[in-house]
Design a protein around this motif. Structure first.
Motif, PDB file in Angstrom:
ATOM      1  N   LEU A 102      51.980 -12.067  90.008  1.00 23.59           N
ATOM      2  CA  LEU A 102      51.356 -11.720  91.285  1.00 23.59           C
ATOM      3  C   LEU A 102      51.755 -10.332  91.776  1.00 23.59           C
ATOM      4  N   THR A 103      52.932  -9.881  91.377  1.00 26.90           N
ATOM      5  CA  THR A 103      53.444  -8.607  91.892  1.00 26.90           C
ATOM      6  C   THR A 103      53.435  -7.483  90.861  1.00 26.90           C
ATOM      7  N   ASP A 104      53.068  -7.795  89.618  1.00 27.86           N
ATOM      8  CA  ASP A 104      53.102  -6.801  88.540  1.00 27.86           C
ATOM      9  C   ASP A 104      51.695  -6.266  88.284  1.00 27.86           C
ATOM     10  N   HIS A 105      51.483  -4.999  88.575  1.00 27.40           N
ATOM     11  CA  HIS A 105      50.162  -4.398  88.384  1.00 27.40           C
ATOM     12  C   HIS A 105      49.837  -4.176  86.903  1.00 27.40           C
ATOM     13  N   GLN A 106      50.842  -4.277  86.034  1.00 28.53           N
ATOM     14  CA  GLN A 106      50.629  -4.096  84.603  1.00 28.53           C
ATOM     15  C   GLN A 106      50.420  -5.425  83.873  1.00 28.53           C
ATOM     16  N   SER A 107      50.402  -6.514  84.602  1.00 29.42           N
ATOM     17  CA  SER A 107      50.243  -7.828  83.978  1.00 29.42           C
ATOM     18  C   SER A 107      48.886  -7.937  83.286  1.00 29.42           C
ATOM     19  N   PRO A 108      48.837  -8.609  82.127  1.00 29.73           N
ATOM     20  CA  PRO A 108      47.545  -8.799  81.457  1.00 29.73           C
ATOM     21  C   PRO A 108      46.646  -9.804  82.178  1.00 29.73           C
ATOM     22  N   ILE A 109      47.194 -10.521  83.141  1.00 25.39           N
ATOM     23  CA  ILE A 109      46.405 -11.507  83.878  1.00 25.39           C
ATOM     24  C   ILE A 109      45.556 -10.796  84.929  1.00 25.39           C
ATOM     25  N   GLY A 110      44.244 -10.896  84.761  1.00 26.94           N
ATOM     26  CA  GLY A 110      43.341 -10.230  85.693  1.00 26.94           C
ATOM     27  C   GLY A 110      42.888 -11.113  86.829  1.00 26.94           C
ATOM     28  N   GLU A 111      42.971 -12.433  86.630  1.00 23.58           N
ATOM     29  CA  GLU A 111      42.520 -13.368  87.661  1.00 23.58           C
ATOM     30  C   GLU A 111      43.319 -14.655  87.554  1.00 23.58           C
TER      31      GLU A 111
END
Length: 277
Positions: free
Chosen positions: A242-251
């Motif tokens: 939720l807080t990582d802008h580089q996460s591969p999770i887009g949704e």
């Protein structure tokens, strides 16, 4: 349509994974992709109500195929050294004996009596030397080599004559993977490369496990389970996503109740989508 990605068919009892399998079985998602190879994958998929063409084995880089179980290896048909004999021990373990010494341990498929699943051959000290693993149709799935009881190499055949993938181990950990004439620093790097090469469809996961280490950008995370761990704390990996802008999770897809929990916790919800599950 959406691809449901899971770590292993052995995880089918997990609520999230069970939901993913049902999505594929009912046609709401197109395919089930599995990261961890299994010698009995075709049988397990059938037990889950899935056709082989609906399940893609990422490690083998192919869809499952139907297995002819009538061609499995009857355990006394195993090629063995001269003077060897097959023994069923008092505890129902199975051995191959030669001149009074156990030279191999044999495992059957549990629901297919006397059909060989694996044979662990031992050295003169009684330690495992190498293990042959077979599919239900008698074809070789993999061979593992050991030194001083520690796994060194796994060679995956997936029923082919030639080796498809090699896993190398060091200090009890997988060190690197060799496949397609390339060396990969980890199994996760190899899996990610296969996924990126094989599809550009939307991928959905439900678990906070190793899936997060190889899924591509814009992957969907659907939360079937509660957001908290056994200590009633928010799942650490979810907070990170939720807080990582580089996460591969887009949704992140979740229910109203879970969404309300996030708002009360003061966490960002800009990537959250409410769904009925």
């Amino acid at each position: 349509m959406t691809i449901e990605l899971i770590n292993s068919l052995s995880d089918s009892a997990l609520p999230g994974v069970s939901w993913q399998i049902e999505q594929v079985r009912t046609g709401k998602s197109s395919e089930l992709w599995v990261a961890t190879p299994h010698e009995d994958a075709s049988y397990l998929a059938r037990q889950l109500g899935l056709a082989p063409y609906q399940v893609f084995d990422i490690y083998a880089q192919r869809y499952l195929t139907a297995i002819d179980e009538t061609k499995g290896i009857w355990w006394t048909d195993l090629p063995v050294p001269n003077n060897a004999r097959f023994v069923i021990n008092a505890d129902w373990t199975k051995s191959i004996m030669s001149f009074g010494c156990e030279i191999a341990k044999v495992r059957w498929y549990s629901d297919a009596k006397r059909i060989v699943q694996a044979v662990a051959w031992q050295d003169s000290r009684g330690q495992i030397d190498y293990k042959d693993i077979y599919q239900r149709d008698g074809k070789r799935f993999a061979t593992q080599y050991f030194s001083d009881g520690q796994l060194l190499v796994t060679e995956f055949f997936f029923g082919d004559e030639a080796i498809v993938v090699r896993d190398f181990y060091f200090n009890k950990r997988r060190d690197f993977v060799y496949a397609n004439g390339q060396q990969f620093e980890s199994a996760e790097q190899y899996i990610a490369a296969v996924i990126n090469r094989q599809t550009n469809q939307t991928i959905n996961i439900t678990q906070f496990g190793r899936e997060l280490t190889f899924v591509p950008k814009h992957t969907i995370l659907t939360l079937i389970d509660n957001l908290t761990d056994s200590a009633s704390n928010l799942q650490p990996r979810l907070r990170q996503i939720l807080t990582d802008h580089q996460s591969p999770i887009g949704e992140i897809r979740m229910t109203d109740a879970n969404f309300d929990y996030l708002k009360r916790a003061g966490l960002p919800t800009n990537h959250v989508k409410l769904v009925r599950i």
